[in-house]
Structures are given as C-alpha cells and as structure tokens.
Motif scaffolding. Structure first.
Motif, PDB file in Angstrom:
ATOM      1  N   THR A 243     -11.011   7.447  -6.232  1.00 16.88           N
ATOM      2  CA  THR A 243     -10.202   8.560  -5.762  1.00 16.88           C
ATOM      3  C   THR A 243      -9.272   8.021  -4.682  1.00 16.88           C
ATOM      4  O   THR A 243      -9.302   6.828  -4.381  1.00 16.88           O
ATOM      5  CB  THR A 243     -11.091   9.700  -5.240  1.00 16.88           C
ATOM      6  OG1 THR A 243     -10.290  10.867  -4.998  1.00 16.88           O
ATOM      7  CG2 THR A 243     -11.836   9.292  -3.984  1.00 16.88           C
ATOM      8  N   CYS A 244      -8.424   8.855  -4.130  1.00 14.29           N
ATOM      9  CA  CYS A 244      -7.424   8.355  -3.180  1.00 14.29           C
ATOM     10  C   CYS A 244      -7.981   8.340  -1.760  1.00 14.29           C
ATOM     11  O   CYS A 244      -8.409   9.387  -1.243  1.00 14.29           O
ATOM     12  CB  CYS A 244      -6.171   9.231  -3.225  1.00 14.29           C
ATOM     13  SG  CYS A 244      -4.783   8.531  -2.296  1.00 14.29           S
ATOM     14  N   VAL A 325     -12.712  15.409  -7.326  1.00 12.44           N
ATOM     15  CA  VAL A 325     -11.441  16.038  -6.968  1.00 12.44           C
ATOM     16  C   VAL A 325     -10.486  14.976  -6.426  1.00 12.44           C
ATOM     17  O   VAL A 325     -10.849  14.173  -5.561  1.00 12.44           O
ATOM     18  CB  VAL A 325     -11.659  17.145  -5.921  1.00 12.44           C
ATOM     19  CG1 VAL A 325     -10.320  17.668  -5.415  1.00 12.44           C
ATOM     20  CG2 VAL A 325     -12.484  18.282  -6.518  1.00 12.44           C
ATOM     21  N   LEU A 326      -9.255  14.962  -6.936  1.00 11.41           N
ATOM     22  CA  LEU A 326      -8.301  13.902  -6.594  1.00 11.41           C
ATOM     23  C   LEU A 326      -7.117  14.414  -5.782  1.00 11.41           C
ATOM     24  O   LEU A 326      -6.615  13.727  -4.899  1.00 11.41           O
ATOM     25  CB  LEU A 326      -7.800  13.258  -7.891  1.00 11.41           C
ATOM     26  CG  LEU A 326      -6.769  12.141  -7.786  1.00 11.41           C
ATOM     27  CD1 LEU A 326      -7.337  10.954  -7.000  1.00 11.41           C
ATOM     28  CD2 LEU A 326      -6.346  11.684  -9.180  1.00 11.41           C
ATOM     29  N   ALA A 327      -6.656  15.623  -6.066  1.00 12.18           N
ATOM     30  CA  ALA A 327      -5.366  16.095  -5.548  1.00 12.18           C
ATOM     31  C   ALA A 327      -5.296  16.089  -4.025  1.00 12.18           C
ATOM     32  O   ALA A 327      -4.283  15.686  -3.443  1.00 12.18           O
ATOM     33  CB  ALA A 327      -5.073  17.486  -6.092  1.00 12.18           C
ATOM     34  N   LYS A 328      -6.353  16.539  -3.356  1.00  7.53           N
ATOM     35  CA  LYS A 328      -6.292  16.653  -1.897  1.00  7.53           C
ATOM     36  C   LYS A 328      -6.067  15.301  -1.242  1.00  7.53           C
ATOM     37  O   LYS A 328      -5.232  15.157  -0.341  1.00  7.53           O
ATOM     38  CB  LYS A 328      -7.563  17.297  -1.355  1.00  7.53           C
ATOM     39  CG  LYS A 328      -7.521  17.506   0.152  1.00  7.53           C
ATOM     40  CD  LYS A 328      -8.762  18.221   0.656  1.00  7.53           C
ATOM     41  CE  LYS A 328      -8.691  18.418   2.177  1.00  7.53           C
ATOM     42  NZ  LYS A 328      -9.910  19.106   2.690  1.00  7.53           N
ATOM     43  N   PHE A 333      -2.686  11.415   1.703  1.00  7.73           N
ATOM     44  CA  PHE A 333      -2.230  10.029   1.830  1.00  7.73           C
ATOM     45  C   PHE A 333      -0.716   9.925   1.701  1.00  7.73           C
ATOM     46  O   PHE A 333      -0.045   9.310   2.547  1.00  7.73           O
ATOM     47  CB  PHE A 333      -2.907   9.156   0.772  1.00  7.73           C
ATOM     48  CG  PHE A 333      -2.544   7.702   0.884  1.00  7.73           C
ATOM     49  CD1 PHE A 333      -3.153   6.903   1.823  1.00  7.73           C
ATOM     50  CD2 PHE A 333      -1.576   7.145   0.066  1.00  7.73           C
ATOM     51  CE1 PHE A 333      -2.816   5.557   1.962  1.00  7.73           C
ATOM     52  CE2 PHE A 333      -1.227   5.805   0.181  1.00  7.73           C
ATOM     53  CZ  PHE A 333      -1.840   5.010   1.134  1.00  7.73           C
ATOM     54  N   MET A 334      -0.158  10.507   0.653  1.00  6.76           N
ATOM     55  CA  MET A 334       1.297  10.434   0.457  1.00  6.76           C
ATOM     56  C   MET A 334       2.038  11.217   1.542  1.00  6.76           C
ATOM     57  O   MET A 334       3.119  10.816   1.982  1.00  6.76           O
ATOM     58  CB  MET A 334       1.660  10.949  -0.929  1.00  6.76           C
ATOM     59  CG  MET A 334       1.051  10.159  -2.077  1.00  6.76           C
ATOM     60  SD  MET A 334       1.697   8.492  -2.248  1.00  6.76           S
ATOM     61  CE  MET A 334       3.293   8.844  -2.999  1.00  6.76           C
ATOM     62  N   GLY A 335       1.453  12.327   1.966  1.00  5.33           N
ATOM     63  CA  GLY A 335       2.071  13.104   3.036  1.00  5.33           C
ATOM     64  C   GLY A 335       2.178  12.322   4.328  1.00  5.33           C
ATOM     65  O   GLY A 335       3.189  12.411   5.047  1.00  5.33           O
ATOM     66  N   LYS A 336       1.158  11.522   4.641  1.00  6.51           N
ATOM     67  CA  LYS A 336       1.196  10.699   5.847  1.00  6.51           C
ATOM     68  C   LYS A 336       2.321   9.665   5.762  1.00  6.51           C
ATOM     69  O   LYS A 336       3.057   9.452   6.742  1.00  6.51           O
ATOM     70  CB  LYS A 336      -0.152  10.001   6.016  1.00  6.51           C
ATOM     71  CG  LYS A 336      -0.287   9.190   7.298  1.00  6.51           C
ATOM     72  CD  LYS A 336      -0.419  10.083   8.519  1.00  6.51           C
ATOM     73  CE  LYS A 336      -0.753   9.257   9.760  1.00  6.51           C
ATOM     74  NZ  LYS A 336      -0.824  10.116  10.985  1.00  6.51           N
ATOM     75  N   LEU A 337       2.483   9.044   4.603  1.00  8.56           N
ATOM     76  CA  LEU A 337       3.578   8.087   4.417  1.00  8.56           C
ATOM     77  C   LEU A 337       4.941   8.768   4.528  1.00  8.56           C
ATOM     78  O   LEU A 337       5.904   8.182   5.030  1.00  8.56           O
ATOM     79  CB  LEU A 337       3.456   7.397   3.059  1.00  8.56           C
ATOM     80  CG  LEU A 337       2.365   6.347   2.902  1.00  8.56           C
ATOM     81  CD1 LEU A 337       2.209   5.966   1.438  1.00  8.56           C
ATOM     82  CD2 LEU A 337       2.675   5.105   3.735  1.00  8.56           C
ATOM     83  N   SER A 358      -2.281  17.996 -11.686  1.00  9.87           N
ATOM     84  CA  SER A 358      -2.200  17.791 -10.237  1.00  9.87           C
ATOM     85  C   SER A 358      -1.233  16.660  -9.895  1.00  9.87           C
ATOM     86  O   SER A 358      -0.352  16.806  -9.039  1.00  9.87           O
ATOM     87  CB  SER A 358      -3.588  17.477  -9.678  1.00  9.87           C
ATOM     88  OG  SER A 358      -4.461  18.558  -9.840  1.00  9.87           O
ATOM     89  N   LEU A 359      -1.388  15.521 -10.573  1.00 10.28           N
ATOM     90  CA  LEU A 359      -0.548  14.366 -10.265  1.00 10.28           C
ATOM     91  C   LEU A 359       0.911  14.620 -10.625  1.00 10.28           C
ATOM     92  O   LEU A 359       1.817  14.223  -9.882  1.00 10.28           O
ATOM     93  CB  LEU A 359      -1.073  13.131 -10.998  1.00 10.28           C
ATOM     94  CG  LEU A 359      -2.433  12.609 -10.530  1.00 10.28           C
ATOM     95  CD1 LEU A 359      -2.905  11.470 -11.431  1.00 10.28           C
ATOM     96  CD2 LEU A 359      -2.378  12.143  -9.081  1.00 10.28           C
ATOM     97  N   ALA A 360       1.152  15.289 -11.759  1.00  9.63           N
ATOM     98  CA  ALA A 360       2.528  15.529 -12.185  1.00  9.63           C
ATOM     99  C   ALA A 360       3.241  16.517 -11.278  1.00  9.63           C
ATOM    100  O   ALA A 360       4.466  16.436 -11.106  1.00  9.63           O
ATOM    101  CB  ALA A 360       2.549  16.027 -13.624  1.00  9.63           C
TER     102      ALA A 360
END
Length: 467
Positions: A243-244, A325-328, A333-337, A358-360
């Motif tokens: 997961t992320c 669960v992956l989306a959160k 992570f991407m939001g921090k970047l 979710s990913l799309a």
C-alpha cells in the motif's frame, strides 16, 4: 466459426481489423518495465531449448503447472528439459480461459512459425521444431528477437547498488538493436522490516562510496546512485508496495527507527511505514528534479508459502493480490508532495482491480505542468493482464481520464519471448475502439482513431519517458 487464433484473432469488427492491421501492428515497442537480465542482452544469448526460454524463470507458468499437480522437480527442479516441457504441454490442455493459453500460442506462431495446438499429442513435434529453430534461425538470438519485433527500448529493473556493468557493455559496444535502459528499483533500501536490511545498507554504502550511519545518509546514498543511473540513461524508477506509505514523522523520529533496526531491534508496523514514507518522499522529490518517472506498483502480497519461499526464494509463483484500503495513503502522500509542487511523473498500478476507480480519480487531482498524462493509470498488471483485465483498465481510464494519453502496455516479464504480449494488448485496444466506432459511440474518423491507437501503442510512451 472463426479459426483458432487466425490473423484477425480478437478483432470482431471491420473497423477493429483496420485499426490493428493498418495502424497498430507495425508500431515499435517501448517495453518500459520488464525484468530481462542485462547480461543476457549484452551477450546476445541464444537459448538451446524452448524449455530454457519458456520455463526457465516464468513463475506465471510455474503456478499453473503446480495447479495441475506436477511435482516441483518437473517445474523448478532437476528434471530434464523434455520432462519439464511435457508437464507444460499437459498443463496447457487445462488452461482455456487463461491468458497463458493465448500467449503461449502467440509465441509459437510469431517466434517459431508453429500453428499447431500445444498438447500432449503435439508435444514432441513442437518441441523438436522449436529447438531446431533455436539452433538454426538467426532471428532467435536475443538481438534477433528484438530486431524482429521492432523493439525500440526496454527498461530493465535494477538495484541502486548495481554497478550496471552490463548496461555499460551494451552502451559501449553499440550493437544491440534496442535501447536498454536501467530503471531504479530501491525496494531493499526501503524494506526496513526485512532481515537482510542491515547487510543491504552496508552494500548500498559501499556502492555510493560512503559510510551510512543514519536515515538521512540512506537518502544521500540513494541520490548518489540515482545520479549514476541517470548518467547511464535511466528514465524511470520502480517501487513494489503493498500500500502507499503515508506516515509523515519528523526526521529525528525516523532516525530513531533506523537506529533501532541497525541495533538489532525490530521496528513496529507504524515505525516501518514512517521510515518508508521518509525514504519514498525524498526519492519522489529527486525524481521530480531529475525528470524520472515514478512507477508505484501496489497491492501485491508476496511470498505467501513460507516453506516454498525458503526453498526457492522470491518471485517463484507464491504471490497474490492484496486488498487493503489504498486511496487514503495515496491521497496523503501525493498531497504532501503537491504542497511544494514536487510531484514527479507518476504511474499508478494495482494488482487488485478494485483500486482502479480510486486511482483513476485520484490521478486527476495532480495533472498538469505542461505534461500530457503526467499521472497515469498503469496498464493491467501481472494477474490482471488478461483480456478482461485489459478491457476493464482501458474502460475505467476512458471513463475517468484521458485514454488517448495512455502510455500503453508493458511485458513485466523475465522472458525474451514475451513481446507478443504487446500484440495481444494492441488487438484488444483496437477491438474496443473499433466497437465504439461501429456502435456510433465515437466518430468514424479512421485517421483520428488510428492516431490514437498508434499513440497508445508507442508514441505516448516515447514522449513520456524521453521528453
């Protein structure tokens, strides 16, 4: 009734046939994620038997031979090549509905000119003919295969501590017909929960010419090695993740986790995630700065059969799809970047199709910066790269994103006989778009549709990784 796997295999309409034969079929291949061995490319290896080429490292096939009840000796063990081949031939009789049935027969047709159905009855004939071709056909060396299939480039998967010796040989000799590009795979530096982590950190430090004493030193060593990879032509990184990671702790807290592990203590699950987050976050910022695409492969749970892992090691057919669960985590992570505008080109893959929506939808949150399709929903991966899985991924991407911006297929393979998977994907793509055109769902403009097909087949990947 249509003939079995004829020239119009999977092409159900006249439009699909035109799109494939006139536009997709002849496009070059940019196989941007694979597990080919650079040494075999450098040495232009010629395999001696079809067993070596087909079954030597293909855990897709190993799983199914085990499913059919064959002993391990005839799969990964000491049985002779003929015994292993006949186990596969009998297994094939039980694989209708499995993509391996299509891939195997595509490979027989495209590499060996063999149109017979692989089964026990035809096994000896096929074995002898394929082995004769390996011995005599100049197109069945590694370079010959690449040239025959119009392979423009391959992206291998390489550890940061690798000296890339064989990549140097390939580059310096300049004889290989395809570009061979190292991809940066720093999983071992992130997997602080693994028993060999401490030994790996020593190896990484040696390759970077420094003594690693802290988590920040790990980052520094990884950047030194990334700079070397970039000098060697690297265009992408790759990360295998369940997961992320998304536990953002202060650096001094992460440092305590690192020291805990180096002192022989085992970190908690939360501490492991904090360390992984720290490393991946710093790497992602490097990728943005150096124009490296970040591939994130999610949702695989590996080495589930511990007894077989201890016997055979990783990547031997005992992995599975994961369902956490992956989306959160991706959002955090991407939001921090995004807070510092340091998101690199990113490709999301999941081994579980439940994650596609979710990913799309998440990828649409960080597009832009003058890069077409900067964030990608990666191709149907591993257990998903069958006909239904490819169609599902394409439809989800079409519904929620920009299908014409898609960078297309990859083999993710250890076999040089896998390039026909690009053909398989292209046929499925052309059939899908052709059906839309014939149903009046998209304009019947062959020039426009053909351009879309050619871009997805090759052009988008070339622009994405080399632009």
């Amino acid at each position: 009734m249509k003939a079995f796997m004829d020239k119009d295999f999977l092409l159900e309409t006249e439009t699909a046939k035109t799109l494939y034969h006139d536009y997709a079929e002849k496009m070059p291949i940019f196989d941007y994620h694979c597990h080919l061995i650079p040494e075999q490319i450098a040495k232009n290896v010629r395999f001696t038997t079809i067993t070596d080429a087909w079954l030597g490292g293909d855990h897709y096939k190993w799983r199914q031979i085990r499913t059919c009840g064959f002993p391990e000796e005839r799969i990964t063990g000491s049985a002779d090549p003929w015994s292993k081949f006949t186990a596969w031939a009998e297994t094939m009789e039980n694989l209708i509905g499995n993509p391996l049935y299509h891939w195997t027969h595509l490979e027989l047709q495209r590499y060996f000119g063999i149109n017979d159905v692989l089964c026990r009855k035809n096994a000896e004939k096929i074995y002898e003919e394929a082995n004769r071709k390996f011995k005599e056909d100049p197109d069945l060396t590694v370079w010959g295969i690449m040239k025959k299939f119009n392979v423009y480039a391959v992206g291998t998967t390489d550890d940061p501590a690798d000296d890339l010796k064989w990549h140097k040989v390939i580059r310096d000799e300049g004889k290989c017909p395809a570009k061979v590009i190292p991809s940066y795979r720093p999983d071992k530096a992130m997997n602080i929960d693994k028993p060999d982590f401490k030994d790996y950190i020593a190896k990484l430090g040696e390759s970077a010419g420094m003594d690693i004493k802290s988590a920040s030193d790990v980052v520094a060593a990884l950047e030194k090695r990334l700079d070397f990879f970039v000098e060697m032509g690297c265009r992408a990184s790759d990360h295998a993740l369940m997961t992320c990671p998304s536990t953002f702790w202060r650096e001094e807290e992460v440092e305590k986790v690192f020291q805990k592990k180096m002192n022989g203590e085992e970190p908690s699950d939360k501490e492991v995630d904090a360390y992984r987050t720290f490393i991946l976050y710093n790497l992602a910022k490097m990728y943005h700065k150096k124009n490296i695409a970040m591939q994130l492969h999610f949702a695989s749970i590996r080495d589930n059969n511990k007894a077989m892992y201890e016997k055979l090691g990783p990547d031997t057919g005992f992995d599975a799809s994961y369902d956490e669960v992956l989306a959160k985590g991706v959002s955090v992570f991407m939001g921090k970047l995004s807070e510092t505008n340091e998101i690199p080109k990113t490709i999301f893959y999941s081994l579980n199709p439940k994650d596609y929506y979710s990913l799309a939808t998440l990828m649409g949150c960080w597009q832009g910066e003058g890069i077409k399709g900067k964030i990608q929903l990666g191709s149907a991966w591993w257990f998903c790269d069958h006909k239904d899985g490819m169609e599902e991924q394409l439809k989800v991407l079409g519904n929620l994103g920009s299908l014409p911006s898609f960078i297309g297929m990859l083999t993710d393979s250890r076999s040089f006989l896998s390039y026909s998977r690009h053909e398989y994907f292209r046929r499925i793509l052309c059939n899908l778009i052709g059906s839309w055109a014939e149903n009046g769902e998209v304009p019947y403009d062959m020039e426009w549709l053909g351009e879309i097909v050619q871009n997805i087949s090759f052009n988008n990947a070339q622009r994405y990784f080399e632009g």
